[in-house]
Design a protein around this motif. Structure first.
Motif, PDB file in Angstrom:
ATOM      1  N   GLN A 106       0.810  -1.200   0.000  1.00  0.00           N
ATOM      2  CA  GLN A 106       0.000   0.000   0.000  1.00  0.00           C
ATOM      3  C   GLN A 106       0.851   1.260   0.000  1.00  0.00           C
ATOM      4  OE1 GLN A 106      -2.457  -1.033   3.479  1.00  0.00           O
ATOM      5  NE2 GLN A 106      -4.235  -0.630   2.178  1.00  0.00           N
ATOM      6  N   LYS A 107       0.253   2.336  -0.512  1.00  0.00           N
ATOM      7  CA  LYS A 107       0.876   3.642  -0.429  1.00  0.00           C
ATOM      8  C   LYS A 107       0.264   4.418   0.721  1.00  0.00           C
ATOM      9  CE  LYS A 107       2.344   4.540  -5.187  1.00  0.00           C
ATOM     10  NZ  LYS A 107       2.306   5.543  -6.294  1.00  0.00           N
ATOM     11  N   VAL A 108       1.063   5.259   1.353  1.00  0.00           N
ATOM     12  CA  VAL A 108       0.574   6.123   2.415  1.00  0.00           C
ATOM     13  C   VAL A 108       0.041   7.399   1.763  1.00  0.00           C
ATOM     14  CG1 VAL A 108       1.159   7.377   4.515  1.00  0.00           C
ATOM     15  CG2 VAL A 108       2.286   5.192   4.012  1.00  0.00           C
ATOM     16  N   ARG A 109      -1.229   7.667   1.994  1.00  0.00           N
ATOM     17  CA  ARG A 109      -1.851   8.867   1.436  1.00  0.00           C
ATOM     18  C   ARG A 109      -1.664  10.011   2.438  1.00  0.00           C
ATOM     19  NH1 ARG A 109      -5.550   8.386  -2.648  1.00  0.00           N
ATOM     20  NH2 ARG A 109      -6.961   9.921  -1.702  1.00  0.00           N
ATOM     21  N   ILE A 110      -1.027  11.082   1.980  1.00  0.00           N
ATOM     22  CA  ILE A 110      -0.575  12.143   2.880  1.00  0.00           C
ATOM     23  C   ILE A 110      -1.235  13.474   2.566  1.00  0.00           C
ATOM     24  CG2 ILE A 110       1.440  13.491   3.634  1.00  0.00           C
ATOM     25  CD1 ILE A 110       3.138  11.035   3.171  1.00  0.00           C
ATOM     26  N   GLY A 111      -1.573  14.194   3.639  1.00  0.00           N
ATOM     27  CA  GLY A 111      -2.052  15.557   3.534  1.00  0.00           C
ATOM     28  C   GLY A 111      -1.052  16.496   4.172  1.00  0.00           C
ATOM     29  N   ILE A 112      -0.811  17.631   3.530  1.00  0.00           N
ATOM     30  CA  ILE A 112       0.133  18.627   4.040  1.00  0.00           C
ATOM     31  C   ILE A 112      -0.653  19.819   4.576  1.00  0.00           C
ATOM     32  CG2 ILE A 112       2.074  20.134   3.494  1.00  0.00           C
ATOM     33  CD1 ILE A 112       2.748  17.195   3.242  1.00  0.00           C
ATOM     34  N   ILE A 113      -0.440  20.147   5.830  1.00  0.00           N
ATOM     35  CA  ILE A 113      -1.115  21.299   6.443  1.00  0.00           C
ATOM     36  C   ILE A 113      -0.072  22.374   6.713  1.00  0.00           C
ATOM     37  CG2 ILE A 113      -2.534  22.104   8.356  1.00  0.00           C
ATOM     38  CD1 ILE A 113      -3.599  19.264   8.657  1.00  0.00           C
ATOM     39  N   GLY A 114      -0.120  23.417   5.919  1.00  0.00           N
ATOM     40  CA  GLY A 114       0.894  24.469   5.959  1.00  0.00           C
ATOM     41  C   GLY A 114       1.855  24.291   4.803  1.00  0.00           C
ATOM     42  N   CYS A 115       1.746  25.139   3.790  1.00  0.00           N
ATOM     43  CA  CYS A 115       2.547  24.977   2.569  1.00  0.00           C
ATOM     44  C   CYS A 115       3.573  26.094   2.403  1.00  0.00           C
ATOM     45  CB  CYS A 115       1.629  24.910   1.347  1.00  0.00           C
ATOM     46  SG  CYS A 115       0.452  23.542   1.387  1.00  0.00           S
ATOM     47  N   GLY A 116       4.164  26.508   3.526  1.00  0.00           N
ATOM     48  CA  GLY A 116       5.158  27.578   3.505  1.00  0.00           C
ATOM     49  C   GLY A 116       6.569  27.061   3.376  1.00  0.00           C
ATOM     50  N   GLY A 117       7.510  27.777   4.036  1.00  0.00           N
ATOM     51  CA  GLY A 117       8.929  27.517   3.869  1.00  0.00           C
ATOM     52  C   GLY A 117       9.371  26.105   4.185  1.00  0.00           C
ATOM     53  N   ILE A 118       9.093  25.594   5.397  1.00  0.00           N
ATOM     54  CA  ILE A 118       9.614  24.293   5.785  1.00  0.00           C
ATOM     55  C   ILE A 118       8.970  23.166   4.988  1.00  0.00           C
ATOM     56  CG2 ILE A 118       7.982  23.845   7.674  1.00  0.00           C
ATOM     57  CD1 ILE A 118      11.793  23.096   7.591  1.00  0.00           C
ATOM     58  N   ALA A 119       7.716  23.337   4.580  1.00  0.00           N
ATOM     59  CA  ALA A 119       7.070  22.330   3.741  1.00  0.00           C
ATOM     60  C   ALA A 119       7.768  22.224   2.400  1.00  0.00           C
ATOM     61  CB  ALA A 119       5.595  22.675   3.549  1.00  0.00           C
ATOM     62  N   ASN A 120       8.092  23.370   1.799  1.00  0.00           N
ATOM     63  CA  ASN A 120       8.722  23.373   0.481  1.00  0.00           C
ATOM     64  C   ASN A 120      10.213  23.098   0.526  1.00  0.00           C
ATOM     65  OD1 ASN A 120       6.709  24.318  -1.796  1.00  0.00           O
ATOM     66  ND2 ASN A 120       6.170  25.489   0.035  1.00  0.00           N
ATOM     67  N   GLN A 121      10.863  23.440   1.635  1.00  0.00           N
ATOM     68  CA  GLN A 121      12.293  23.202   1.748  1.00  0.00           C
ATOM     69  C   GLN A 121      12.621  21.762   2.125  1.00  0.00           C
ATOM     70  OE1 GLN A 121      13.343  26.101   4.684  1.00  0.00           O
ATOM     71  NE2 GLN A 121      13.081  27.838   3.301  1.00  0.00           N
ATOM     72  N   LYS A 122      11.787  21.153   2.978  1.00  0.00           N
ATOM     73  CA  LYS A 122      12.104  19.822   3.479  1.00  0.00           C
ATOM     74  C   LYS A 122      11.053  18.769   3.148  1.00  0.00           C
ATOM     75  CE  LYS A 122      11.699  18.598   7.892  1.00  0.00           C
ATOM     76  NZ  LYS A 122      11.931  18.267   9.311  1.00  0.00           N
ATOM     77  N   HIS A 123       9.844  18.937   3.636  1.00  0.00           N
ATOM     78  CA  HIS A 123       8.857  17.863   3.598  1.00  0.00           C
ATOM     79  C   HIS A 123       8.473  17.436   2.187  1.00  0.00           C
ATOM     80  CE1 HIS A 123       7.900  17.821   7.977  1.00  0.00           C
ATOM     81  NE2 HIS A 123       8.382  19.055   7.887  1.00  0.00           N
ATOM     82  N   LEU A 124       8.069  18.374   1.362  1.00  0.00           N
ATOM     83  CA  LEU A 124       7.569  18.017   0.030  1.00  0.00           C
ATOM     84  C   LEU A 124       8.654  17.441  -0.876  1.00  0.00           C
ATOM     85  CD1 LEU A 124       5.103  21.007  -0.405  1.00  0.00           C
ATOM     86  CD2 LEU A 124       4.516  18.595  -0.066  1.00  0.00           C
ATOM     87  N   PRO A 125       9.828  18.082  -0.998  1.00  0.00           N
ATOM     88  CA  PRO A 125      10.871  17.483  -1.839  1.00  0.00           C
ATOM     89  C   PRO A 125      11.304  16.098  -1.354  1.00  0.00           C
ATOM     90  CG  PRO A 125      11.412  19.762  -1.308  1.00  0.00           C
ATOM     91  CD  PRO A 125      10.255  19.378  -0.442  1.00  0.00           C
ATOM     92  N   SER A 126      11.271  15.890  -0.039  1.00  0.00           N
ATOM     93  CA  SER A 126      11.671  14.590   0.518  1.00  0.00           C
ATOM     94  C   SER A 126      10.623  13.527   0.234  1.00  0.00           C
ATOM     95  CB  SER A 126      11.897  14.718   2.025  1.00  0.00           C
ATOM     96  OG  SER A 126      12.912  15.654   2.304  1.00  0.00           O
ATOM     97  N   LEU A 127       9.359  13.879   0.412  1.00  0.00           N
ATOM     98  CA  LEU A 127       8.289  12.901   0.225  1.00  0.00           C
ATOM     99  C   LEU A 127       8.145  12.461  -1.228  1.00  0.00           C
ATOM    100  CD1 LEU A 127       5.644  14.445   2.645  1.00  0.00           C
ATOM    101  CD2 LEU A 127       6.717  12.202   2.906  1.00  0.00           C
ATOM    102  N   VAL A 128       8.347  13.375  -2.180  1.00  0.00           N
ATOM    103  CA  VAL A 128       8.180  12.987  -3.585  1.00  0.00           C
ATOM    104  C   VAL A 128       9.250  11.988  -4.013  1.00  0.00           C
ATOM    105  CG1 VAL A 128       6.979  15.084  -4.286  1.00  0.00           C
ATOM    106  CG2 VAL A 128       9.473  15.004  -4.423  1.00  0.00           C
ATOM    107  N   LYS A 129      10.380  11.969  -3.295  1.00  0.00           N
ATOM    108  CA  LYS A 129      11.410  10.975  -3.602  1.00  0.00           C
ATOM    109  C   LYS A 129      10.974   9.576  -3.188  1.00  0.00           C
ATOM    110  CE  LYS A 129      15.208  14.288  -3.078  1.00  0.00           C
ATOM    111  NZ  LYS A 129      16.417  14.656  -2.279  1.00  0.00           N
ATOM    112  N   LEU A 130       9.918   9.498  -2.404  1.00  0.00           N
ATOM    113  CA  LEU A 130       9.380   8.202  -1.966  1.00  0.00           C
ATOM    114  C   LEU A 130       8.141   7.855  -2.775  1.00  0.00           C
ATOM    115  CD1 LEU A 130       9.649   8.866   1.877  1.00  0.00           C
ATOM    116  CD2 LEU A 130      11.197   7.458   0.516  1.00  0.00           C
ATOM    117  N   GLY A 131       8.158   8.208  -4.040  1.00  0.00           N
ATOM    118  CA  GLY A 131       6.972   8.099  -4.895  1.00  0.00           C
ATOM    119  C   GLY A 131       6.313   6.740  -4.939  1.00  0.00           C
TER     120      GLY A 131
END
Length: 368
Positions: free
Chosen positions: A5-30
């Motif tokens: 299964q894939k983990v379905r994720i929601g992001i709450i807060g799309c500012g600096g730390i989301a774009n600098q760390k969380h989102l680029p990191s998570l897409v690598k786990l496609g």
């Protein structure tokens, strides 16, 4: 969840730390994640993040409560200002989601405890974004501590000091939204690393001082000049922490301090068998650990490992954000324990809160 299964994720807060760390990191786990929901009080910011990182079915929200109503979402990442960490995390856990909450865990220990209690009651996983544990130098030093190479660590320093590195974006200088300045922002990383290395989460006594001495001296800042009228948090803070077993920790945190050598998210450890100190070069983003001991009647030193320096500014040898995200998603998929336990993050919050309280009252704060 099954391994397929894939983990379905929601992001709450799309500012600096989301774009600098969380989102680029998570897409690598496609192959193991789907980014299916994005929430921000600014619609355009959520839409931009969804367009860049989201799946084809990604939805956009301005109200996190609406996002949490989606029963198909397995986990959420809370990347909002500190003031709302507890509120959103508790609501997400109640809605049946696993939660990765950015550091600090909460703005006070009462809210942090409520987060832990809710996670236990709902049976959902909760972790806090202390990505510095995943650096090469951090992992090397932790292995040495686990092997007891340093013996009993009875004195430590937690370093989080910048010469002029005041963040001028977002709400970093807003005490109401952040709960404090460099102590709660970068001091939290240094303290987390120190407690983790020592494997000691039993503080007994805390004495602290905070200062607002350089808030109007905004020249030479690496992020550009700030508005002194908006700077209503401390520019530096210092703490003395005595643990139940007698060990001592000195914590130093500053965005602006008149010193030559900066040390951020680094630790110094002194043990009965050896000592260890993290070093970093902010200009080259390299970090390493130097161990010191005595052998054959001589004092000897040895250095090992290089890793990134200031997080998410400049290139890094180790993508600690990716390693953090991978460990978190694997914990969900395989029902394992996250590396950063909420009970550990709670103690960090407890100590930071005590430093602020001691600074305000002028008294030593005793902790249970």
């Amino acid at each position: 969840m099954t391994d397929q299964q894939k983990v379905r994720i929601g992001i709450i807060g799309c500012g600096g730390i989301a774009n600098q760390k969380h989102l680029p990191s998570l897409v690598k786990l496609g192959d193991t994640v789907d980014l299916v929901a994005f929430c921000d009080v600014l619609t355009e910011r959520a839409k931009k993040a969804a367009s860049q990182y989201g799946s084809d079915e990604a939805t956009v929200y301005t109200d996190y409560k609406q996002l949490l109503e989606d029963t198909s979402i397995d986990a959420v990442h809370v990347c909002t200002p500190n003031i709302s960490h507890a509120e959103i995390t508790i609501a997400a856990l109640e809605a049946g989601k696993h939660v990765m909450c950015e550091k600090p865990m909460a703005i006070n220990s009462k809210e942090a405890k409520e987060m832990i209690d809710t996670a236990k009651r709902t049976g959902k996983k909760l972790t806090i974004g202390y990505q510095n544990r995943f650096r090469k130098d951090s992992l090397a030093l932790h292995k040495a501590c686990e092997a007891e190479d340093l013996g009993e660590v009875y004195f430590a320093k937690a370093h989080a000091i910048r010469r002029r590195g005041v963040p001028t974006w977002g709400v970093f200088m807003d005490k109401e939204k952040q709960g404090g300045g460099p102590l709660i922002d970068i001091g939290t990383h240094a303290l987390d690393l120190t407690l983790w290395m020592m494997n000691n989460y039993k503080p007994k006594l805390v004495v602290g001082s905070t200062y607002q001495k350089l808030t109007d001296k905004n020249e030479g800042n690496v992020f550009g000049p700030w508005n002194p009228e908006e700077f209503n948090v401390e520019d530096s803070a210092f703490g003395y922490i005595k643990m139940e077993n007698g060990a001592t920790i000195m914590l130093e945190a500053s965005w602006a301090l008149n010193l030559l050598h900066e040390k951020e998210a680094q630790v110094t450890l002194c043990g009965t068998e050896a000592g260890a100190e993290m070093f970093g070069n902010p200009d080259t983003n390299e970090g390493y650990v130097t161990f010191n001991t005595t052998k054959y009647g001589e004092r000897i030193e040895s250095s090992t490992t290089k890793a990134g320096g200031v997080a998410y500014f400049g290139e890094e040898e180790v993508d600690m954000g990716y390693l953090e995200a991978k460990q978190w998603i694997d914990a969900i998929l395989h029902d394992a324990e996250p590396l950063v336990k909420p009970e550990e993050a709670y103690v960090v919050t407890q100590i930071l809160e005590a430093i602020y309280e001691s600074a305000e009252t002028g008294k030593a704060i005793e902790l249970n």
